[in-house]
Design a protein around this motif. Structure first.
Motif, PDB file in Angstrom:
ATOM      1  N   GLN A  30      -4.577   1.465  -7.481  1.00  0.00           N
ATOM      2  CA  GLN A  30      -3.627   0.514  -6.897  1.00  0.00           C
ATOM      3  C   GLN A  30      -2.629   1.235  -6.001  1.00  0.00           C
ATOM      4  O   GLN A  30      -2.371   0.807  -4.882  1.00  0.00           O
ATOM      5  CB  GLN A  30      -2.844  -0.204  -8.009  1.00  0.00           C
ATOM      6  CG  GLN A  30      -3.678  -1.009  -8.969  1.00  0.00           C
ATOM      7  CD  GLN A  30      -4.174  -2.301  -8.362  1.00  0.00           C
ATOM      8  OE1 GLN A  30      -3.451  -2.951  -7.624  1.00  0.00           O
ATOM      9  NE2 GLN A  30      -5.402  -2.664  -8.635  1.00  0.00           N
ATOM     10  N   ASN A  41      -3.961   2.478  -2.719  1.00  0.00           N
ATOM     11  CA  ASN A  41      -4.324   1.457  -1.745  1.00  0.00           C
ATOM     12  C   ASN A  41      -3.166   0.567  -1.347  1.00  0.00           C
ATOM     13  O   ASN A  41      -3.351  -0.347  -0.558  1.00  0.00           O
ATOM     14  CB  ASN A  41      -5.457   0.589  -2.294  1.00  0.00           C
ATOM     15  CG  ASN A  41      -6.755   1.328  -2.237  1.00  0.00           C
ATOM     16  OD1 ASN A  41      -7.393   1.383  -1.194  1.00  0.00           O
ATOM     17  ND2 ASN A  41      -7.136   1.957  -3.341  1.00  0.00           N
ATOM     18  N   ASN A  42      -2.027   0.794  -1.918  1.00  0.00           N
ATOM     19  CA  ASN A  42      -0.896  -0.047  -1.559  1.00  0.00           C
ATOM     20  C   ASN A  42       0.184   0.827  -0.942  1.00  0.00           C
ATOM     21  O   ASN A  42       0.713   1.700  -1.607  1.00  0.00           O
ATOM     22  CB  ASN A  42      -0.358  -0.757  -2.803  1.00  0.00           C
ATOM     23  CG  ASN A  42       0.517  -1.906  -2.422  1.00  0.00           C
ATOM     24  OD1 ASN A  42       1.334  -1.797  -1.508  1.00  0.00           O
ATOM     25  ND2 ASN A  42       0.344  -3.013  -3.098  1.00  0.00           N
ATOM     26  N   PRO A  43       0.484   0.616   0.323  1.00  0.00           N
ATOM     27  CA  PRO A  43       1.447   1.502   0.973  1.00  0.00           C
ATOM     28  C   PRO A  43       2.812   1.478   0.305  1.00  0.00           C
ATOM     29  O   PRO A  43       3.565   2.423   0.404  1.00  0.00           O
ATOM     30  CB  PRO A  43       1.540   0.929   2.390  1.00  0.00           C
ATOM     31  CG  PRO A  43       1.010  -0.448   2.305  1.00  0.00           C
ATOM     32  CD  PRO A  43       0.021  -0.443   1.193  1.00  0.00           C
ATOM     33  N   TYR A  44       3.097   0.411  -0.435  1.00  0.00           N
ATOM     34  CA  TYR A  44       4.411   0.331  -1.073  1.00  0.00           C
ATOM     35  C   TYR A  44       4.533   1.258  -2.265  1.00  0.00           C
ATOM     36  O   TYR A  44       5.608   1.608  -2.681  1.00  0.00           O
ATOM     37  CB  TYR A  44       4.686  -1.100  -1.545  1.00  0.00           C
ATOM     38  CG  TYR A  44       4.592  -2.065  -0.419  1.00  0.00           C
ATOM     39  CD1 TYR A  44       5.600  -2.168   0.512  1.00  0.00           C
ATOM     40  CD2 TYR A  44       3.455  -2.841  -0.260  1.00  0.00           C
ATOM     41  CE1 TYR A  44       5.495  -3.034   1.578  1.00  0.00           C
ATOM     42  CE2 TYR A  44       3.346  -3.706   0.805  1.00  0.00           C
ATOM     43  CZ  TYR A  44       4.366  -3.798   1.714  1.00  0.00           C
ATOM     44  OH  TYR A  44       4.255  -4.641   2.758  1.00  0.00           O
ATOM     45  N   PRO A  86      -1.085  -8.594 -11.712  1.00  0.00           N
ATOM     46  CA  PRO A  86       0.162  -8.212 -11.063  1.00  0.00           C
ATOM     47  C   PRO A  86       1.013  -9.437 -10.786  1.00  0.00           C
ATOM     48  O   PRO A  86       0.486 -10.539 -10.658  1.00  0.00           O
ATOM     49  CB  PRO A  86      -0.308  -7.579  -9.749  1.00  0.00           C
ATOM     50  CG  PRO A  86      -1.626  -8.188  -9.494  1.00  0.00           C
ATOM     51  CD  PRO A  86      -2.228  -8.483 -10.823  1.00  0.00           C
ATOM     52  N   PRO A  87       2.312  -9.255 -10.694  1.00  0.00           N
ATOM     53  CA  PRO A  87       3.153 -10.408 -10.350  1.00  0.00           C
ATOM     54  C   PRO A  87       2.819 -10.897  -8.950  1.00  0.00           C
ATOM     55  O   PRO A  87       2.279 -10.153  -8.134  1.00  0.00           O
ATOM     56  CB  PRO A  87       4.569  -9.844 -10.419  1.00  0.00           C
ATOM     57  CG  PRO A  87       4.426  -8.378 -10.389  1.00  0.00           C
ATOM     58  CD  PRO A  87       3.084  -8.027 -10.892  1.00  0.00           C
ATOM     59  N   GLN A  88       3.109 -12.170  -8.715  1.00  0.00           N
ATOM     60  CA  GLN A  88       2.782 -12.725  -7.392  1.00  0.00           C
ATOM     61  C   GLN A  88       3.578 -12.048  -6.286  1.00  0.00           C
ATOM     62  O   GLN A  88       3.146 -12.026  -5.147  1.00  0.00           O
ATOM     63  CB  GLN A  88       3.050 -14.230  -7.383  1.00  0.00           C
ATOM     64  CG  GLN A  88       2.007 -15.027  -8.135  1.00  0.00           C
ATOM     65  CD  GLN A  88       0.619 -14.949  -7.514  1.00  0.00           C
ATOM     66  OE1 GLN A  88       0.438 -15.274  -6.356  1.00  0.00           O
ATOM     67  NE2 GLN A  88      -0.364 -14.506  -8.272  1.00  0.00           N
ATOM     68  N   THR A  89       4.718 -11.543  -6.621  1.00  0.00           N
ATOM     69  CA  THR A  89       5.444 -10.745  -5.637  1.00  0.00           C
ATOM     70  C   THR A  89       5.573  -9.336  -6.186  1.00  0.00           C
ATOM     71  O   THR A  89       5.634  -9.141  -7.395  1.00  0.00           O
ATOM     72  CB  THR A  89       6.851 -11.300  -5.365  1.00  0.00           C
ATOM     73  OG1 THR A  89       7.518 -11.447  -6.606  1.00  0.00           O
ATOM     74  CG2 THR A  89       6.792 -12.630  -4.653  1.00  0.00           C
ATOM     75  N   ALA A  90       5.556  -8.370  -5.298  1.00  0.00           N
ATOM     76  CA  ALA A  90       5.647  -6.983  -5.741  1.00  0.00           C
ATOM     77  C   ALA A  90       6.651  -6.260  -4.865  1.00  0.00           C
ATOM     78  O   ALA A  90       6.873  -6.621  -3.714  1.00  0.00           O
ATOM     79  CB  ALA A  90       4.282  -6.316  -5.626  1.00  0.00           C
ATOM     80  N   SER A  91       7.250  -5.270  -5.421  1.00  0.00           N
ATOM     81  CA  SER A  91       8.147  -4.449  -4.621  1.00  0.00           C
ATOM     82  C   SER A  91       7.865  -2.997  -4.947  1.00  0.00           C
ATOM     83  O   SER A  91       7.127  -2.693  -5.876  1.00  0.00           O
ATOM     84  CB  SER A  91       9.598  -4.781  -4.931  1.00  0.00           C
ATOM     85  OG  SER A  91       9.853  -4.462  -6.282  1.00  0.00           O
ATOM     86  N   LEU A  92       8.434  -2.127  -4.171  1.00  0.00           N
ATOM     87  CA  LEU A  92       8.201  -0.694  -4.392  1.00  0.00           C
ATOM     88  C   LEU A  92       8.529  -0.328  -5.835  1.00  0.00           C
ATOM     89  O   LEU A  92       7.764   0.322  -6.518  1.00  0.00           O
ATOM     90  CB  LEU A  92       9.060   0.113  -3.430  1.00  0.00           C
ATOM     91  CG  LEU A  92       8.998   1.622  -3.599  1.00  0.00           C
ATOM     92  CD1 LEU A  92       7.625   2.140  -3.248  1.00  0.00           C
ATOM     93  CD2 LEU A  92      10.046   2.301  -2.749  1.00  0.00           C
ATOM     94  N   PHE A  96       2.641  -4.276 -15.297  1.00  0.00           N
ATOM     95  CA  PHE A  96       1.285  -4.271 -14.764  1.00  0.00           C
ATOM     96  C   PHE A  96       0.638  -2.896 -14.938  1.00  0.00           C
ATOM     97  O   PHE A  96       1.137  -1.905 -14.436  1.00  0.00           O
ATOM     98  CB  PHE A  96       1.315  -4.670 -13.289  1.00  0.00           C
ATOM     99  CG  PHE A  96      -0.033  -4.703 -12.640  1.00  0.00           C
ATOM    100  CD1 PHE A  96      -1.083  -5.395 -13.206  1.00  0.00           C
ATOM    101  CD2 PHE A  96      -0.273  -4.025 -11.449  1.00  0.00           C
ATOM    102  CE1 PHE A  96      -2.330  -5.429 -12.610  1.00  0.00           C
ATOM    103  CE2 PHE A  96      -1.508  -4.059 -10.843  1.00  0.00           C
ATOM    104  CZ  PHE A  96      -2.541  -4.770 -11.434  1.00  0.00           C
ATOM    105  N   LEU A  97      -0.465  -2.878 -15.681  1.00  0.00           N
ATOM    106  CA  LEU A  97      -1.249  -1.672 -15.941  1.00  0.00           C
ATOM    107  C   LEU A  97      -0.411  -0.561 -16.592  1.00  0.00           C
ATOM    108  O   LEU A  97      -0.633   0.619 -16.332  1.00  0.00           O
ATOM    109  CB  LEU A  97      -1.903  -1.151 -14.653  1.00  0.00           C
ATOM    110  CG  LEU A  97      -2.984  -2.053 -14.060  1.00  0.00           C
ATOM    111  CD1 LEU A  97      -3.449  -1.523 -12.705  1.00  0.00           C
ATOM    112  CD2 LEU A  97      -4.188  -2.142 -14.985  1.00  0.00           C
TER     113      LEU A  97
END
Lengths: 327, 750
Positions: free
Chosen positions: A34, A37-40, A266-272, A282-283
């Motif tokens: 994750q 693959n996630n720039p955040y 994962p939550p519907q919104t994510a932040s750094l 999450f995980l």
């Protein structure tokens, strides 16, 4: 029987340990995927050896430390998972018992005696019941409650609580939603077995001796089909464990299913911050390992209990080469 | 569920049912056929676009404007209501059945193939193989399928997309079918005729393939429909929890993102409904009802098929007519018996397995096709067949080339150092010669091997990237609107100057006749290949951010921002919109478009300009409502890319499909203003370069390749030296990158 039980008891700790290790390693690997693959979240990726991480975790585990939640309160994970597990277990057992009673009753009475055949209402009822997803029944209930509240006016309150935990009326909706599919499945299966048993000669003999039909059904017929029924019940319980994740999420029941849904979705919104694990579950490796370990323990216990009961009900199962592991 | 579909096969129940009408078969078949028909034609029946939001709707019944969400049956035109963004639920539902059913059929076929293989082997072979397979089946049966699928999808969906769903739903889902087939094979194995064939000398492989499997294959279609319903239940469960196909992360701000749907799909509708279950339960009900009907249909079909299968085995004619029909059938059958038996023995296994494999392959192909880039062959041609004729590949500024760049991890083939900083990127002629200009006033020609062919010092200070004319002449603009025309052999042919000394705004573009067009801060000008100024017109607009001059495919119009001018006289003929952000662009398919902040429109040029919206997207959802697109382009397959970059923000590239759905969002973490979008090649690979800024001492030049419509990085190359990219070009197997420090790198796949 004893040999089978000893084998099971000897293998169980190893299986539980393997599940624990797999869950822990899985969470770390998945988290790395994750983050990569996630720039955040790329900045949060660690390169520590997975086995080293697990070794450390295991060492803490031996001392009874399951880790703490990444929250301000730092709640112990072991305590949280155990508490959630007990809440789920209660919900599960109530739903399971009710669904079994309902399924058995419908199944036994859904088998006609003269001639032996299914009652015409049973197949459509079973087909509809087995096709009803739990969240759909839940949504129906919610829509009805919403309609009631809209019509009753602003001063009214919902007749049933739709969210939260409690060993009271809070149980009604989750239990009702959970029991439909297993009950329909068991009713269908029980009715099939009952009809085939009703065709046997011993039933005719018992009837000719004047035994009432309901006694034949509940005592003699059911007594002869307990073994396959127990295996089906075990399968239903497994189905219920899967459904628990959905139902607990829908009704906000703070149990193991809800915990798994939070850990694996994962939550519907994510932040750094959340992707780096500061506030998100999450995980979360320790949490996932503990939750899946508890699920593995429950499944093993269920499997062993069902297999033992089935063997007690039908000793031929122990000698059979097929289906011994089934259930 | 598969168990229950077959559970009472051996209970004797079916003999009692044989006299009853097989209503589950008829109802199930009707429902299943309806669902499959809906999957096939649903999108055409949708009354509205499933993705078009309606922020305010006029209710003709109450004569009032209403805001979404809308409950069902309240507003005409929205029979099932609308979601929070005003998207029609009926249309979403009609679009959603197809992708879900394709996934479910694919997974069911794979599950059955795996289950059949393992179950048959476990049932036929005793000993260690059988025991090991028994253990495998028992292990796969133990955990709930939903939990396993959830774990796989949680870990892999970000990289594998739909592949993660297929794997998650299959990894243990095959076990129920395997368990039942194992039991079936053990029953068949105990039959006397198997013993007889064995006694005749058949080996175990022959016995299994020619005598065992055909007996079990009668159950295959029953198992398949049961697998379809159980797979759908789990898929829907995943959707309810928030996992569905085509999920994308939509950045909201610099450090936050939102999970959102790419395309309508049943699981996605459930996910959206689950999030609003307490406010708008009808969304969940609409999607849930659809799931319920599909599962019910396939369950009934499975039950009906099972009854039919059992009846065929136990049917005894009771009436005279029935007996007569049976006798006739027997007579006909006996004549065909020998051929039928031979066919069954030789081909029924292959045919059934082949059908299952075909189903799996077809489903896989459709899913794969829906994800991959399909580039058509129709695209604009570059006059003179140059490989990279201008800064953005061609006079239409499409940034798309039919050639294939370095598709795999590249290395530096060669590099070249100029004496001064480059003024822009390179261009590549048809013979592979690379031309670049530096700020010292030198134009350099390099051979494809990296050796210098010639250099010429010009009396102008070059600006931007040169342009290649069809005959190979190089046109280069100076900083004050002057233009140098240099022959392919390195001789200065003309130095064109005008009375105006206004600053140059754009790179030059050349048409098929060799006429060169460019823009200065005062004029739009046309110069012939002979060096004569054909016309000069006042610049049509002063509203520009990143000025680019484009030529229409037919060479009749010049596009500068949202103004179209004629190439014959330079006069503005269409001033399209009031929105200053809008731009005319030309797609790689040759079509002219108007690209705006939230829509792409096709254009029809006549007496008046006809603008028809083609693709619309939601800038609020994409978090781009306050950002200005720097560039946009359309690939030959109609896929749109929008590139956001500026001096105060990190670059972002958004892929939007022809339905208006964002397919992928690529966020670049390179230094602000350093991201250079080089272009897209014939395989749909997008090449970008930029400078990674870690701290003052650590800055490195990087290039990346992404597949069109995807966010995952195909390859990333870190250069050994620091550099600030100013341009690039694509040639077969090569990516040229020019830096402001005067270095030209050639990346090529070894």
């Amino acid at each position: 029987m004893l040999r089978y039980l000893s084998w099971r008891l000897a293998a169980s700790p190893l299986i539980v340990l393997a599940v624990n290790a797999l869950a822990f390693l899985y969470a770390h690997i998945a988290l790395r995927v994750q983050l990569a693959n996630n720039p955040y979240g790329a900045a949060g990726a660690d390169e520590v050896s997975l086995w080293g991480l697990y070794g450390g975790y295991l060492a803490r585990l031996v001392q009874g430390d399951w880790g703490v939640m990444p929250t301000v309160a730092q709640e112990p994970i072991g305590q949280l998972v155990l508490q959630s597990g007990l809440r789920s277990l209660g919900l599960l057992l109530i739903a399971f018992l009710l669904s079994m009673i309902l399924g058995l009753s419908i199944g036994v009475y859904g088998a006609r005696y003269l001639p032996p055949r299914l009652a015409p209402w049973l197949p459509p009822l079973a087909a509809v019941g087995q096709a009803l997803p739990s969240y759909y029944i839940g949504a129906l209930a919610l829509a009805l409650l919403l309609r009631y509240l809209t019509q009753a006016g602003p001063e009214s309150t919902a007749p049933l609580p739709v969210q939260g935990f409690g060993w009271d009326r809070h149980l009604i909706l989750p239990v009702a939603v959970l029991l439909v599919r297993p009950a329909a499945q068991l009713a269908h299966f029980t009715a099939g077995l009952t009809v085939s048993e009703l065709e046997r000669l011993y039933v005719t003999a018992a009837r000719s001796r004047g035994l009432p039909v309901h006694l034949i059904r509940w005592k003699h017929v059911l007594g002869n089909v307990w073994a396959p029924l127990l295996l089906t019940m075990a399968a239903s319980l497994r189905l219920l464990i899967g459904e628990l994740i959905l139902v607990e999420k829908l009704f906000g029941w703070p149990g193991l299913g809800s915990l798994l849904a939070t850990t694996l979705v994962p939550p519907q919104t994510a932040s750094l911050g959340s992707l780096q694990g500061a506030v998100s579950y999450f995980l979360l490796p320790e949490l996932l390992a503990a939750a899946l370990t508890l699920v593995a323990v429950a499944l093993l216990a269920l499997d062993t209990a069902a297999a033992l009961l089935a063997r007690l009900a039908d000793p031929r199962l122990g000698r059979a080469t097929t289906g011994a592991t089934y259930g | 569920m598969v168990e229950s579909a077959l559970s009472d096969t051996n209970t004797g129940l079916d003999a009692t049912r044989s006299r009853a009408r097989n209503w589950p078969l008829w109802i199930g078949a009707t429902l299943a056929a309806f669902i499959l028909l809906l999957a096939a034609v649903g999108p055409w029946l949708a009354p509205l676009s499933p993705t078009t939001p309606h922020y305010i709707i006029y209710n003709s019944v109450t004569k009032a404007f209403v805001k979404p969400p809308l409950p069902p049956f309240t507003v005409p035109g929205f029979p099932l209501g609308a979601d929070g963004m005003g998207r029609d639920l009926l249309s979403q539902l009609l679009w959603a059945v197809r992708p879900t059913m394709i996934l479910v059929l694919l997974v069911a076929a794979i599950r059955l193939l795996v289950g059949l293989t393992i179950g048959a082997l476990a049932g036929w072979w005793p000993g260690r193989i059988g025991t090991a397979l028994d253990l495998l089946i028992a292990l796969a049966l133990t955990p709930p399928v939903l939990l396993v699928a959830l774990c796989v999808v949680a870990a892999l969906s970000i990289t594998w997309g739909m592949g993660a769903f297929v794997l998650g739903l299959t990894i243990t889902g095959w076990a129920e079918a395997a368990s039942l087939l194992r039991t079936q094979m053990r029953l068949v194995k105990g039959e006397p005729y198997i013993e007889a064939v064995r006694a005749l000398g058949a080996n175990e492989g022959q016995l299994l393939l020619r005598h065992g499997l055909p007996q079990a294959l009668g159950l295959i279609w029953i198992l398949l429909v049961s697998e379809v319903s159980s797979t759908l239940m789990v898929t829907a469960g995943l959707g309810f929890l928030g996992y569905y196909m085509h999920v994308i992360w939509v950045p909201l701000e610099d450090w936050s993102a939102l999970r959102s749907s790419g395309r309508p799909e049943l699981a996605q509708l459930l996910a959206t409904g689950a999030g609003q279950a307490y406010q708008q339960p009808w969304q969940l009900l609409v999607a849930g009802s659809c799931i319920f009907l599909i599962v019910l249909g396939f369950n009934l079909l499975g039950e009906g098929l099972r009854r039919r299968h059992t009846r065929q085995q136990s049917r005894q004619p009771r009436t005279r007519l029935g007996k007569a029909v049976a006798a006739t059938r027997l007579a006909v059958t006996e004549r065909a018996q020998s051929q039928a038996v031979t066919w069954q023995r030789n081909w029924s296994t292959s045919a059934t397995l082949g059908a299952l494999m075909a189903l799996a392959l077809a489903g896989g192909a459709i899913l794969w096709q829906s994800q991959r880039t399909t580039l058509t062959t129709g695209f604009i041609a570059v006059p003179g067949d140059h490989l990279w004729a201008t800064a953005r590949h061609d006079a239409q500024a499409t940034r798309w080339t039919p050639t294939v760049g370095p598709a795999q991890e590249p290395t530096i083939a060669w590099q070249w150092q100029a004496d001064a900083d480059f003024s822009g990127g390179p261009v590549v002629a048809a013979d592979g010669t690379v031309y670049l200009a530096d700020r010292g006033g030198t134009l350099t020609a390099l051979l494809p091997t990296g050796a210098m062919r010639w250099q010429i010092a010009l009396a102008v200070q070059p600006v931007g990237t040169p342009t290649l004319l069809p005959d190979g002449t190089i046109a280069l603009l100076g900083s004050q609107g002057e233009m140098a025309l240099v022959t392919p052999t390195g001789q200065l042919r003309h130095l064109v100057t005008t009375a105006s000394t206004a600053k140059t705004l754009t790179n030059p573009v050349a048409d098929a006749n060799g006429t060169i067009y460019y823009v200065t801060e005062e004029h739009l000008a046309a110069v012939s290949s002979g060096g004569a100024v054909i016309w000069q017109q006042r610049i049509p607009t002063y509203s520009y951010i990143d000025p680019v001059l484009r030529l229409s495919e037919d060479g009749q119009r010049l596009y500068f921002e949202d103004i179209a001018s004629s190439t014959s006289a330079g006069k503005a003929i269409y001033a399209a919109t009031k929105e200053p952000i809008d731009k005319f662009i030309v797609g790689a398919n040759g079509q002219s478009y108007l690209a705006g902040q939230a829509a792409l429109a096709t254009l029809a040029f006549g007496e008046q300009l006809l603008v028809t919206p083609l693709i619309q997207w939601d800038p609020i959802l994409l978090g781009t409502s306050v950002r200005l697109p720097q560039d946009a382009g359309v690939l030959p397959d109609g896929r749109l890319w929008i590139f956001y970059a500026g001096g105060f923000e990190y670059a972002k590239l958004i892929w939007v499909n022809t339905s208006g759905q964002p397919e992928a969002i690529v966020d670049y973490t390179w230094e602000v203003d350093s991201t250079q979008l080089i272009g897209v090649d014939g395989q749909g690979l997008l090449y970008t370069c930029g400078r990674q800024y870690t701290n003052r001492r650590e800055q490195r030049l990087e290039c990346m390749a992404h597949a069109a419509g995807a966010r995952t990085v195909r390859w990333k190359f870190i250069f050994p030296e620091n550099g600030f990219p100013v341009g690039g070009a694509l040639a077969p197997g090569r990516l040229y990158v020019a830096t402001a420090e005067g270095r030209l790198y050639t990346l090529a796949t070894p």
